[in-house]
Design an enzyme around this catalytic site. Structure first.
Site, PDB file in Angstrom:
ATOM      1  N   HIS A 154     -20.697  19.550  47.522  1.00  0.00           N
ATOM      2  CA  HIS A 154     -19.624  19.044  46.874  1.00  0.00           C
ATOM      3  C   HIS A 154     -18.089  19.495  47.402  1.00  0.00           C
ATOM      4  CE1 HIS A 154     -18.635  17.238  42.378  1.00  0.00           C
ATOM      5  NE2 HIS A 154     -17.711  16.952  43.265  1.00  0.00           N
ATOM      6  N   GLY A 191     -30.809   6.644  60.589  1.00  0.00           N
ATOM      7  CA  GLY A 191     -31.522   5.487  60.170  1.00  0.00           C
ATOM      8  C   GLY A 191     -31.920   4.809  58.805  1.00  0.00           C
ATOM      9  N   PRO A 219     -26.558   0.684  50.436  1.00  0.00           N
ATOM     10  CA  PRO A 219     -25.600  -0.328  49.885  1.00  0.00           C
ATOM     11  C   PRO A 219     -23.927   0.266  50.046  1.00  0.00           C
ATOM     12  CG  PRO A 219     -27.192  -0.132  48.212  1.00  0.00           C
ATOM     13  CD  PRO A 219     -27.508   1.131  49.477  1.00  0.00           C
ATOM     14  N   ALA A 220     -23.099  -0.386  50.582  1.00  0.00           N
ATOM     15  CA  ALA A 220     -21.848   0.101  50.979  1.00  0.00           C
ATOM     16  C   ALA A 220     -20.999   0.513  49.731  1.00  0.00           C
ATOM     17  CB  ALA A 220     -21.077  -0.953  51.786  1.00  0.00           C
ATOM     18  N   ASP A 246     -23.743   6.964  42.489  1.00  0.00           N
ATOM     19  CA  ASP A 246     -23.220   8.380  42.925  1.00  0.00           C
ATOM     20  C   ASP A 246     -23.078   9.220  41.682  1.00  0.00           C
ATOM     21  OD1 ASP A 246     -21.880  10.239  44.824  1.00  0.00           O
ATOM     22  OD2 ASP A 246     -20.321   9.756  43.556  1.00  0.00           O
TER      23      ASP A 246
END
Length: 300
Positions: A111, A14, A18-19, A48
């Protein structure tokens, strides 16, 4: 560039994200603050990073200097393999939040799958589950997991990863991975989404092909009066993926976010799909890499 031009994706728990995120792989610490501030000023609201990038501290400084409300920025980072194991991964969270200057993380992922030490990988993921339950992170996930890694993990843990971040660009589309992710409700997130690994200095052989020079992508770019990079990012968005482009050039940072106001046709999407070569640019997740474990992540 308004952030509303970029779609928001809803993860399997849920949480919304942002894409398109701004990536800082291979960005030197001394460049990271300015680059992240530039990205935030351009409208990015997803950053990121990773422990192994060595620039979490600078990402945190940029977030604080930007003036953007912390609640408005989705922050994603990664645990390096040398910090795998239940207690070690809990401590890796402390190291990451300490460097970033944050109390909570929006997304924390493993990672690599570490195929020769998968028990440690599973224990690391169980630590992520604990952090999720305790509220230290809002979502958890993995990176570079192949379908069999994901199946093994799911058989031994309780929480389905929200994200699987993998190498994915027109020349290497990892369709089996995408299908496995979709089957389990995991969002596929692309690193090297514009094929940067096909043109990074020092990567690949002399005969490598750059996605930026591909004639099929170039033709689509001309038709829409866009760059090749924008066409590739639009391809990811229309196929429902998250993408993490990286640049330190202000004009390209802004350009990579300006992909919300044009649409590729079905034929154009199919033309990009047809560029698959099956050639991986990054490390093979099934090949043990003892050197990965030799790299220690500093405390501060």
């Amino acid at each position: 560039m308004a952030t509303t031009d970029i779609p928001t994706l809803t993860l399997n728990n849920g949480v919304t994200m942002p894409a398109i995120g701004y990536g800082v792989f291979q960005t030197p610490p001394e460049q990271t603050i300015a680059s992240v501030e530039t990205a935030l000023a351009a409208g990015y609201r997803h950053v990121d990073t990773a422990a192994a990038y060595g620039n979490e501290r600078e990402v945190g400084r940029a977030l604080r200097a930007s003036g953007v409300d912390r609640a408005d920025v989705f922050v994603e980072t990664k645990v390096w393999v040398s910090d795998y194991g239940y207690d070690a991964t809990l401590h890796a969270f402390d190291k990451a939040t300490g460097k970033l200057g944050l109390d909570t993380l929006d997304l924390l992922i493993l990672h690599q799958p570490a195929p020769d030490r998968f028990d440690a990988t599973v224990d690391a993921y169980r630590a992520l589950e604990r952090l999720l339950a305790d509220g230290g992170v809002r979502a958890i996930g993995v990176s570079n997991f192949m379908p069999h890694h994901l199946d093994d993990l799911l058989a031994r843990t309780d929480v389905v990863p929200a994200v699987n971040q993998v190498e994915l660009h027109p020349y290497f589309q990892q369709r089996a991975v995408q299908e496995a992710d979709a089957r389990h409700g995991v969002l596929t997130q692309a690193w090297s989404p514009i094929g940067g690994i096909t043109f990074y200095p020092g990567w690949g052989g002399d005969d490598r092909r750059s996605t930026l020079d591909d004639p099929a992508i170039a033709a689509i770019a001309v038709a829409h009066d866009r760059s090749a990079a924008q066409v590739m990012l639009r391809w990811h968005l229309q196929q429902g993926r998250s993408a993490i482009p990286k640049s330190v050039t202000p004009s390209r940072i802004a350009e990579n976010l300006a992909v919300g106001d044009f649409v590729l046709s079905d034929d154009e999407l199919a033309a990009i799909d047809a560029l698959e070569t099956g050639v991986r640019g990054g490390p093979d997740p099934d090949v043990p890499r003892p050197d990965f474990f030799a790299r220690e992540i500093p405390e501060a």
